[in-house]
Design an enzyme around this catalytic site. Structure first.
Site, PDB file in Angstrom:
ATOM      1  CG  ASP A  96       3.098  10.039  -9.104  1.00 26.73           C
ATOM      2  OD1 ASP A  96       4.204   9.517  -8.969  1.00 26.73           O
ATOM      3  OD2 ASP A  96       2.102   9.731  -8.423  1.00 26.73           O
ATOM      4  N   GLY A 155      15.155   7.211 -17.588  1.00 30.35           N
ATOM      5  CA  GLY A 155      14.152   8.237 -17.275  1.00 30.35           C
ATOM      6  C   GLY A 155      13.773   9.003 -18.532  1.00 30.35           C
ATOM      7  CB  ALA A 183       4.550   2.750 -10.714  1.00 30.69           C
ATOM      8  CB  ALA A 184       7.984   5.757 -14.663  1.00 34.16           C
ATOM      9  N   GLY A 185       9.032   2.870 -13.972  1.00 36.02           N
ATOM     10  CA  GLY A 185       9.870   1.708 -14.279  1.00 36.02           C
ATOM     11  C   GLY A 185       9.055   0.423 -14.332  1.00 36.02           C
ATOM     12  CG  ASP A 186       6.965  -0.804 -10.990  1.00 39.15           C
ATOM     13  OD1 ASP A 186       8.059  -1.390 -10.948  1.00 39.15           O
ATOM     14  OD2 ASP A 186       6.457  -0.220 -10.019  1.00 39.15           O
ATOM     15  CG  ASN A 242       3.006  -0.806  -8.903  1.00 38.13           C
ATOM     16  OD1 ASN A 242       1.923  -0.880  -8.328  1.00 38.13           O
ATOM     17  ND2 ASN A 242       4.013  -0.100  -8.425  1.00 38.13           N
ATOM     18  CG  MET A 267      -1.920   1.107   1.228  1.00 39.37           C
ATOM     19  SD  MET A 267      -2.978   1.106  -0.260  1.00 39.37           S
ATOM     20  CE  MET A 267      -4.154  -0.161   0.138  1.00 39.37           C
TER      21      MET A 267
HETATM   22  O1  RIB Z   1       8.088   1.087  -8.271  1.00 41.41           O
HETATM   23  C1  RIB Z   1       7.183   1.807  -7.490  1.00 41.41           C
HETATM   24  C2  RIB Z   1       6.793   1.013  -6.287  1.00 41.41           C
HETATM   25  O2  RIB Z   1       7.908   0.845  -5.454  1.00 41.41           O
HETATM   26  C3  RIB Z   1       5.741   1.662  -5.417  1.00 41.41           C
HETATM   27  O3  RIB Z   1       4.435   1.342  -5.815  1.00 41.41           O
HETATM   28  C4  RIB Z   1       6.099   1.186  -4.020  1.00 41.41           C
HETATM   29  O4  RIB Z   1       5.164   0.333  -3.465  1.00 41.41           O
HETATM   30  C5  RIB Z   1       7.466   0.517  -4.160  1.00 41.41           C
HETATM   31  O5  RIB Z   1       7.370  -0.850  -4.134  1.00 41.41           O
END
Ligand code: RIB
Length: 301
Positions: free
Chosen positions: A243, A219, A246-249, A44, A13
């Site tokens: 924001d 980036g 989570a861009a990398g995700d 994510n 969370m």
């Molecule tokens: O990559 C972003 C994530 O890193 C966030 O959602 C946070 O939970 C951390 O795990």
């Protein structure tokens, strides 16, 4: 038919506060708004891969608490198969404390809780997820033993292994060589290359140590695709940053979906760049993950 991706990873969370800037050590700042978002690098990536069109099974753990209830429900609503996400009675659900500055840049501290109780046994008991799957996608918010076990299990099932080595930590050379694709950002690359600050030298060092396909995310500069044969910089899409969380995700998930669908490596990196670009234009981790239609629209721009 949808391609099948297994994600081994974390569910957190995210507790997010915005402030004009990041505080100095010992300093208290008055921020602006506080928000909570479903996050965790694993969740994510699972949500993003599902929105981008893959069949996604996730392996992980949450606690038997309210955050765990919410996180399970949200990934399920996004179509992720949660059969192998366990409810752990001994630890709380993971939490991430996130500060965002005025430019949308983030700092994150994670209390991993149940995420750090994922075991190799959890992986072996999730075999149904691996059957018929194309790609295993992992990060480093779960114990290394589980990541190593899943890597071997995935190869046993003829899957490709994609490792996003985040958050940064030293890794055994054997694991680096076993990953088919390694997706670090620059600080992660530097750490894996034992402190080498120069990207090309750091990449060369990893390739010498058995890494085969290295994709370094830069980036707003895009990404570098580096193999033993070639090196190419694939530029980012220009967008307004709200924001960066989570861009990398988003990048990792889109890269895997494209790869699973048989697209050339260069196109998979382009998909990653496009997904990352969309993610930074919106608030929150999982809420910012792009859909396939959005991604296709940006790619055709
Ligand atoms: O990559 C972003 C994530 O890193 C966030 O959602 C946070 O939970 C951390 O795990």
């Amino acid at each position: 038919m949808k391609k099948k991706i297994v994600v081994l990873g974390s569910l957190n969370m995210d507790l997010v506060v915005r402030a004009a800037r990041h505080p100095q050590p010992g300093e208290t700042l008055i921020g602006t708004e506080f928000q909570t978002f479903p996050g965790g690098k694993g969740a994510n990536q699972a949500v993003a891969a599902s929105r981008l069109g893959a069949e996604v099974w996730m392996i992980g753990r949450v606690g038997q608490d309210a955050f765990g209830d919410v996180l399970l429900k949200t990934v399920q609503q996004d179509g992720v198969n949660t059969t192998f996400i366990r409810r752990d009675g001994q630890a709380a659900t993971g939490v991430a404390l996130i500060t965002l500055d005025a430019a949308g840049q983030n700092t994150i501290v994670v209390a991993p809780g149940a995420n750090m109780r994922v075991t190799p046994q959890d992986v072996y008991e999730s075999e149904a997820a691996f059957v018929g799957a194309d790609i295993l996608l992992m990060q480093l918010e779960c114990p290394l033993e589980a990541v190593e076990a899943a890597t071997q299990f995935a190869h046993h099932h003829n899957m490709k292994v994609v490792l996003n080595p985040a958050p940064a930590r030293p890794l055994p050379a054997k694991l680096l060589a076993q990953a088919d694709y390694l997706l670090p950002n620059q600080p992660e690359l530097r750490l894996l290359a034992k402190g080498e600050p120069e990207v090309n030298k750091a990449a060369a060092r990893l390739l010498e140590n058995g890494v085969r396909n290295l994709i370094v995310t830069l980036g707003e500069e895009g990404a570098l695709l580096i193999t033993a044969e070639s090196q190419e910089k694939i530029p980012a899409f220009s967008v307004e940053v709200v924001d960066t969380v989570a861009a990398g995700d988003a990048f990792a998930a889109a890269f895997c979906v494209a790869l699973a669908e048989g697209k050339p490596l260069r196109d998979a990196v382009l998909w990653g760049n496009a997904a990352g670009a969309i993610a930074v234009t919106r608030q929150g981790a999982q809420p910012s993950m792009p859909t396939r239609a959005e991604l296709i629209r940006l790619l055709s721009r």
